[in-house]
Design a protein around this motif. Structure first.
Motif, PDB file in Angstrom:
ATOM      1  N   UNK A   7       0.529  10.022  10.161  1.00 48.45           N
ATOM      2  CA  UNK A   7      -0.285  10.292   8.976  1.00 48.45           C
ATOM      3  C   UNK A   7      -1.421   9.281   8.923  1.00 48.45           C
ATOM      4  N   UNK A   8      -2.313   9.477   7.971  1.00 46.74           N
ATOM      5  CA  UNK A   8      -3.297   8.448   7.678  1.00 46.74           C
ATOM      6  C   UNK A   8      -2.583   7.281   7.019  1.00 46.74           C
ATOM      7  N   UNK A   9      -3.315   6.238   6.747  1.00 47.56           N
ATOM      8  CA  UNK A   9      -2.764   5.077   6.066  1.00 47.56           C
ATOM      9  C   UNK A   9      -2.926   5.262   4.566  1.00 47.56           C
ATOM     10  N   UNK A  10      -2.236   4.456   3.784  1.00 46.79           N
ATOM     11  CA  UNK A  10      -2.380   4.558   2.334  1.00 46.79           C
ATOM     12  C   UNK A  10      -1.043   4.710   1.653  1.00 46.79           C
ATOM     13  N   UNK A  11      -1.095   5.057   0.383  1.00 48.45           N
ATOM     14  CA  UNK A  11       0.139   5.215  -0.367  1.00 48.45           C
ATOM     15  C   UNK A  11      -0.103   5.162  -1.856  1.00 48.45           C
ATOM     16  N   UNK A  12       0.912   4.732  -2.578  1.00 46.35           N
ATOM     17  CA  UNK A  12       0.861   4.733  -4.041  1.00 46.35           C
ATOM     18  C   UNK A  12      -0.205   3.774  -4.563  1.00 46.35           C
ATOM     19  N   UNK A  13      -0.908   4.243  -5.576  1.00 47.68           N
ATOM     20  CA  UNK A  13      -1.851   3.401  -6.305  1.00 47.68           C
ATOM     21  C   UNK A  13      -1.090   2.848  -7.508  1.00 47.68           C
ATOM     22  N   UNK A  14      -1.122   1.536  -7.697  1.00 50.69           N
ATOM     23  CA  UNK A  14      -0.394   0.916  -8.806  1.00 50.69           C
ATOM     24  C   UNK A  14      -1.006   1.293 -10.151  1.00 50.69           C
ATOM     25  N   UNK A  15      -0.206   1.344 -11.206  1.00 47.70           N
ATOM     26  CA  UNK A  15      -0.743   1.641 -12.544  1.00 47.70           C
ATOM     27  C   UNK A  15      -1.865   0.661 -12.906  1.00 47.70           C
ATOM     28  N   UNK A  16      -2.995   1.195 -13.360  1.00 50.43           N
ATOM     29  CA  UNK A  16      -4.137   0.379 -13.748  1.00 50.43           C
ATOM     30  C   UNK A  16      -5.000  -0.087 -12.590  1.00 50.43           C
ATOM     31  N   UNK A  17      -4.579   0.167 -11.360  1.00 49.55           N
ATOM     32  CA  UNK A  17      -5.337  -0.254 -10.182  1.00 49.55           C
ATOM     33  C   UNK A  17      -6.391   0.798  -9.847  1.00 49.55           C
ATOM     34  N   UNK A  18      -7.646   0.405  -9.634  1.00 45.34           N
ATOM     35  CA  UNK A  18      -8.641   1.381  -9.184  1.00 45.34           C
ATOM     36  C   UNK A  18      -8.212   2.000  -7.847  1.00 45.34           C
ATOM     37  N   UNK A  19      -8.476   3.283  -7.665  1.00 50.25           N
ATOM     38  CA  UNK A  19      -8.025   3.999  -6.473  1.00 50.25           C
ATOM     39  C   UNK A  19      -8.553   3.346  -5.196  1.00 50.25           C
ATOM     40  N   UNK A  20      -9.829   2.964  -5.177  1.00 46.32           N
ATOM     41  CA  UNK A  20     -10.390   2.315  -3.984  1.00 46.32           C
ATOM     42  C   UNK A  20      -9.673   1.010  -3.665  1.00 46.32           C
ATOM     43  N   UNK A  21      -9.363   0.230  -4.681  1.00 44.54           N
ATOM     44  CA  UNK A  21      -8.636  -1.022  -4.467  1.00 44.54           C
ATOM     45  C   UNK A  21      -7.238  -0.746  -3.914  1.00 44.54           C
ATOM     46  N   UNK A  22      -6.597   0.285  -4.438  1.00 36.10           N
ATOM     47  CA  UNK A  22      -5.276   0.660  -3.951  1.00 36.10           C
ATOM     48  C   UNK A  22      -5.316   1.095  -2.495  1.00 36.10           C
ATOM     49  N   UNK A  23      -6.351   1.849  -2.140  1.00 36.23           N
ATOM     50  CA  UNK A  23      -6.504   2.302  -0.752  1.00 36.23           C
ATOM     51  C   UNK A  23      -6.670   1.105   0.180  1.00 36.23           C
ATOM     52  N   UNK A  24      -7.526   0.182  -0.194  1.00 36.76           N
ATOM     53  CA  UNK A  24      -7.759  -1.008   0.638  1.00 36.76           C
ATOM     54  C   UNK A  24      -6.501  -1.871   0.746  1.00 36.76           C
ATOM     55  N   UNK A  25      -5.790  -2.034  -0.367  1.00 39.88           N
ATOM     56  CA  UNK A  25      -4.566  -2.828  -0.367  1.00 39.88           C
ATOM     57  C   UNK A  25      -3.521  -2.216   0.566  1.00 39.88           C
ATOM     58  N   UNK A  26      -3.328  -0.907   0.441  1.00 44.21           N
ATOM     59  CA  UNK A  26      -2.324  -0.230   1.269  1.00 44.21           C
ATOM     60  C   UNK A  26      -2.637  -0.357   2.759  1.00 44.21           C
ATOM     61  N   UNK A  27      -3.901  -0.200   3.129  1.00 45.57           N
ATOM     62  CA  UNK A  27      -4.275  -0.294   4.545  1.00 45.57           C
ATOM     63  C   UNK A  27      -4.058  -1.716   5.066  1.00 45.57           C
ATOM     64  N   UNK A  28      -4.362  -2.690   4.237  1.00 42.33           N
ATOM     65  CA  UNK A  28      -4.117  -4.085   4.648  1.00 42.33           C
ATOM     66  C   UNK A  28      -2.620  -4.324   4.840  1.00 42.33           C
ATOM     67  N   UNK A  29      -1.795  -3.797   3.931  1.00 46.80           N
ATOM     68  CA  UNK A  29      -0.342  -3.955   4.042  1.00 46.80           C
ATOM     69  C   UNK A  29       0.217  -3.223   5.261  1.00 46.80           C
ATOM     70  N   UNK A  30      -0.335  -2.047   5.577  1.00 44.38           N
ATOM     71  CA  UNK A  30       0.229  -1.204   6.627  1.00 44.38           C
ATOM     72  C   UNK A  30      -0.314  -1.492   8.027  1.00 44.38           C
ATOM     73  N   UNK A  31      -1.578  -1.918   8.124  1.00 42.42           N
ATOM     74  CA  UNK A  31      -2.186  -2.096   9.455  1.00 42.42           C
ATOM     75  C   UNK A  31      -2.904  -3.433   9.615  1.00 42.42           C
ATOM     76  N   UNK A  32      -2.866  -4.291   8.577  1.00 40.96           N
ATOM     77  CA  UNK A  32      -3.386  -5.664   8.656  1.00 40.96           C
ATOM     78  C   UNK A  32      -4.911  -5.749   8.821  1.00 40.96           C
ATOM     79  N   UNK A  33      -5.640  -4.761   8.337  1.00 44.25           N
ATOM     80  CA  UNK A  33      -7.102  -4.815   8.425  1.00 44.25           C
ATOM     81  C   UNK A  33      -7.741  -4.665   7.044  1.00 44.25           C
ATOM     82  N   UNK A  34      -8.948  -5.205   6.939  1.00 43.34           N
ATOM     83  CA  UNK A  34      -9.768  -5.086   5.734  1.00 43.34           C
ATOM     84  C   UNK A  34     -10.721  -3.918   5.938  1.00 43.34           C
TER      85      UNK A  34
END
Length: 160
Positions: free
Chosen positions: A34-61
């Protein structure tokens, strides 16, 4: 009806015509590419959630994420829950792509996408993402998470 926010991010190398997919090693979607990504935390902007998930899953900014699609997923076993998924792509990242406990990342050529080992809906909309076309869709799956009961999918002029 509960709408849960998710991000789905595709890092692409448009010059080499490759896309980075992650092999899910645990949790929802285990053993699928699949692509990278996942759940967006409550109150978290979607773009921030996307960036956070990718950093957690593949270690890149990530930089310059483009919003290319919006997909809703529903499963027969919980008709009150909708996965509201915002799809992004980018050609820019920094850092070294690395395997984590959750994801094993791998590059695939545009003509080598392993659709038989991905979610069944991907084959319907993936070409939109690869060609930078905007799209919206809805997929209703049986409880087996493999069989699509119904879907709607459209290319759109803009996403909001």
């Amino acid at each position: 009806m509960i709408r849960r926010l998710y991000s789905l991010v595709f890092i692409r190398d448009t010059q080499k015509r490759k896309v980075l997919l992650g092999f899910k090693k645990r949790g929802f979607g285990k053993f699928k590419w699949n692509g990278l990504g996942g759940k967006v935390h409550p109150g978290e902007p979607i773009l921030d959630g996307a960036k956070r998930e990718v950093k957690e899953e593949a270690c890149v900014e990530l930089d310059n994420l483009r919003y290319v699609g919006y997909l809703e997923f529903q499963f027969e076993y919980d008709m009150n829950d909708i996965m509201a998924t915002h799809v992004f792509c980018t050609d820019n990242y920094s850092g070294e792509i690395s395997e984590t406990e959750e994801i094993r990342p791998q590059w695939f050529g545009y003509d080598e996408i392993p659709f038989d080992k991905m979610w069944k809906d991907d084959k319907f909309w993936f070409h939109y993402m690869l060609s930078d076309k905007l799209f919206k869709g809805f997929f209703l799956f049986k409880s087996d998470q493999e069989t699509i009961i119904h879907y709607e999918l459209n290319e759109v002029e803009k996403l909001e």
